[in-house]
Write an enzyme that holds these catalytic residues in place. Structure first.
Site, PDB file in Angstrom:
ATOM      1  N   ASN A   1       7.150   6.473   3.212  1.00 52.18           N
ATOM      2  CA  ASN A   1       6.310   7.658   3.020  1.00 52.18           C
ATOM      3  C   ASN A   1       6.703   8.775   3.994  1.00 52.18           C
ATOM      4  O   ASN A   1       5.924   9.669   4.244  1.00 52.18           O
ATOM      5  CB  ASN A   1       4.831   7.288   3.188  1.00 52.18           C
ATOM      6  CG  ASN A   1       4.547   6.709   4.572  1.00 52.18           C
ATOM      7  OD1 ASN A   1       5.435   6.683   5.438  1.00 52.18           O
ATOM      8  ND2 ASN A   1       3.323   6.259   4.801  1.00 52.18           N
TER       9      ASN A   1
ATOM     10  N   HIS B   1       7.119   8.568   7.174  1.00 53.53           N
ATOM     11  CA  HIS B   1       6.542   8.541   8.522  1.00 53.53           C
ATOM     12  C   HIS B   1       7.636   8.351   9.568  1.00 53.53           C
ATOM     13  O   HIS B   1       8.699   7.800   9.285  1.00 53.53           O
ATOM     14  CB  HIS B   1       5.414   7.505   8.643  1.00 53.53           C
ATOM     15  CG  HIS B   1       5.809   6.072   8.759  1.00 53.53           C
ATOM     16  ND1 HIS B   1       5.057   5.061   8.217  1.00 53.53           N
ATOM     17  CD2 HIS B   1       6.864   5.457   9.345  1.00 53.53           C
ATOM     18  CE1 HIS B   1       5.629   3.898   8.491  1.00 53.53           C
ATOM     19  NE2 HIS B   1       6.728   4.113   9.178  1.00 53.53           N
TER      20      HIS B   1
ATOM     21  N   ASP C   1       6.190   3.069  19.518  1.00 58.48           N
ATOM     22  CA  ASP C   1       4.868   2.621  19.074  1.00 58.48           C
ATOM     23  C   ASP C   1       4.649   1.134  19.331  1.00 58.48           C
ATOM     24  O   ASP C   1       5.572   0.398  19.679  1.00 58.48           O
ATOM     25  CB  ASP C   1       4.686   2.935  17.575  1.00 58.48           C
ATOM     26  CG  ASP C   1       5.914   2.594  16.739  1.00 58.48           C
ATOM     27  OD1 ASP C   1       6.729   1.778  17.189  1.00 58.48           O
ATOM     28  OD2 ASP C   1       6.055   3.152  15.648  1.00 58.48           O
TER      29      ASP C   1
ATOM     30  N   GLU D   1       1.713   8.911  10.147  1.00 59.17           N
ATOM     31  CA  GLU D   1       1.594   8.784   8.702  1.00 59.17           C
ATOM     32  C   GLU D   1       1.335  10.149   8.053  1.00 59.17           C
ATOM     33  O   GLU D   1       0.997  11.114   8.748  1.00 59.17           O
ATOM     34  CB  GLU D   1       0.428   7.841   8.374  1.00 59.17           C
ATOM     35  CG  GLU D   1       0.564   6.441   8.973  1.00 59.17           C
ATOM     36  CD  GLU D   1       1.520   5.538   8.200  1.00 59.17           C
ATOM     37  OE1 GLU D   1       2.465   6.050   7.575  1.00 59.17           O
ATOM     38  OE2 GLU D   1       1.327   4.307   8.237  1.00 59.17           O
TER      39      GLU D   1
HETATM   40  C1  GLP Z   1       7.731   1.000  11.027  1.00 62.03           C
HETATM   41  C2  GLP Z   1       7.907   1.710  12.391  1.00 62.03           C
HETATM   42  C3  GLP Z   1       8.844   2.884  12.274  1.00 62.03           C
HETATM   43  C4  GLP Z   1      10.013   2.497  11.414  1.00 62.03           C
HETATM   44  C5  GLP Z   1       9.558   2.294  10.001  1.00 62.03           C
HETATM   45  C6  GLP Z   1      10.642   1.799   9.059  1.00 62.03           C
HETATM   46  O1  GLP Z   1       6.460   0.936  10.552  1.00 62.03           O
HETATM   47  N1  GLP Z   1       6.716   2.106  13.034  1.00 62.03           N
HETATM   48  O2  GLP Z   1       9.241   3.290  13.576  1.00 62.03           O
HETATM   49  O3  GLP Z   1      10.983   3.520  11.414  1.00 62.03           O
HETATM   50  O4  GLP Z   1       8.405   1.503   9.923  1.00 62.03           O
HETATM   51  O5  GLP Z   1      10.884   0.437   9.192  1.00 62.03           O
HETATM   52  P1  GLP Z   1      12.172  -0.271   8.640  1.00 62.03           P
HETATM   53  O6  GLP Z   1      13.302   0.226   9.468  1.00 62.03           O
HETATM   54  O7  GLP Z   1      11.942  -1.728   8.841  1.00 62.03           O
HETATM   55  O8  GLP Z   1      12.302   0.131   7.222  1.00 62.03           O
END
Ligand code: GLP
Length: 254
Positions: free
Chosen positions: A136, A138, A67, A143
């Protein structure tokens, strides 16, 4: 689903790196799907170490990131382009033309989504997809209330995600409200998936992913239907799992 529970964040990254390195040794021209966020940093650090110490060769590897924020120039320090170069690509011998992220500045996001899917297909599909998970549940930026059949597309970020990602920005208002993300279908088409989660803040999302119903309300729960998924956790992220789901426990090791 295979589950590996480790005693620390670093150990989680090491277990994931073993899987990714094994994939590259067996298929040097592997196509990897990659994730951003704090979670995969220990994986990237470990892969860089394997590259530096025993010469793990990325020269034929192709990557596709999950992304990117919409409106973010690739050279902005807040972009996922920048993040990936800083934490991984600049430290390994990957060919720049083999690195792919969706463009957050494309005029037409629907066309950009199709272009990205075409490139993945032309590369032969994703051999191994690395995922983190949001609080959440995702994956990528898919989402809750996601459409499981979606491919790469524009998404609106949840309030919870905006709050969680505000730590990377000066102010919460600066967090982009939209992103372009691989869809659940793109992720499900990967031949192998590894999902990493660390810390107590992810325990509920992990529990829903492994033990809950398969529902668009917990996007990662769809992974229960994937044929080759390994979930790698530290003990805090695994805290809400029932004992009987424990696959491999790696405690006080290494
Ligand atoms: C972000 C990314 C995800 C990631 C998630 C968790 O928003 N788009 O790909 O897995 O949030 O992030 P973190 O690893 O910093 O907790």
């Amino acid at each position: 689903m295979r589950v590996i529970i480790t005693d620390s964040y670093e150990r989680m990254g090491l277990e994931a790196a073993n899987i990714v390195a094994g994939q590259i040794y067996l298929k040097p021209d592997s196509v990897l799907g990659l994730a951003t966020g704090s979670t995969p940093l220990s994986l990237y650090r470990r892969l860089i170490a394997v590259h530096e110490t025993v010469g793990l060769d990325f020269s034929s590897v192709t990557t596709f990131n999950l992304d990117e924020y919409i409106g973010m120039e690739p050279d902005s320090p807040h972009s996922y382009h920048y993040f990936m170069h800083e934490h991984f690509f600049d430290h390994i011998n990957i060919a720049p033309e083999n690195i792919h992220l969706p463009s957050g500045t494309a005029e037409d996001m629907a066309a950009e989504g199709r272009r990205y899917e075409d490139m993945i297909a032309k590369a032969g599909g994703i051999d191994l997809q690395v995922l983190g998970i949001g609080r959440n549940a995702h994956i990528g930026f898919n989402e809750p209330d996601v459409k499981f059949e979606a491919t790469t597309h524009k998404v609106a970020l949840d309030e919870e995600t905006i709050k969680a990602n505000a730590r990377f920005f000066d102010r919460e208002e600066d967090v982009p409200r939209y992103a372009i993300s691989m869809g659940i279908k793109t992720i499900m088409l990967a031949r192998r998936v590894i999902l990493l989660a660390s810390g107590a803040a992810k325990a509920e999302a992990v529990s829903k992913t492994l033990c809950g119903s398969v529902t668009p309300k917990a996007p990662a729960s769809i992974l229960q239907l994937h044929q080759d998924v390994t979930i790698i956790l530290d003990k805090e992220a695994a805290a809400l799992l029932p004992k009987e789901i424990y696959g491999v426990r790696i405690d006080n090791y290494g």
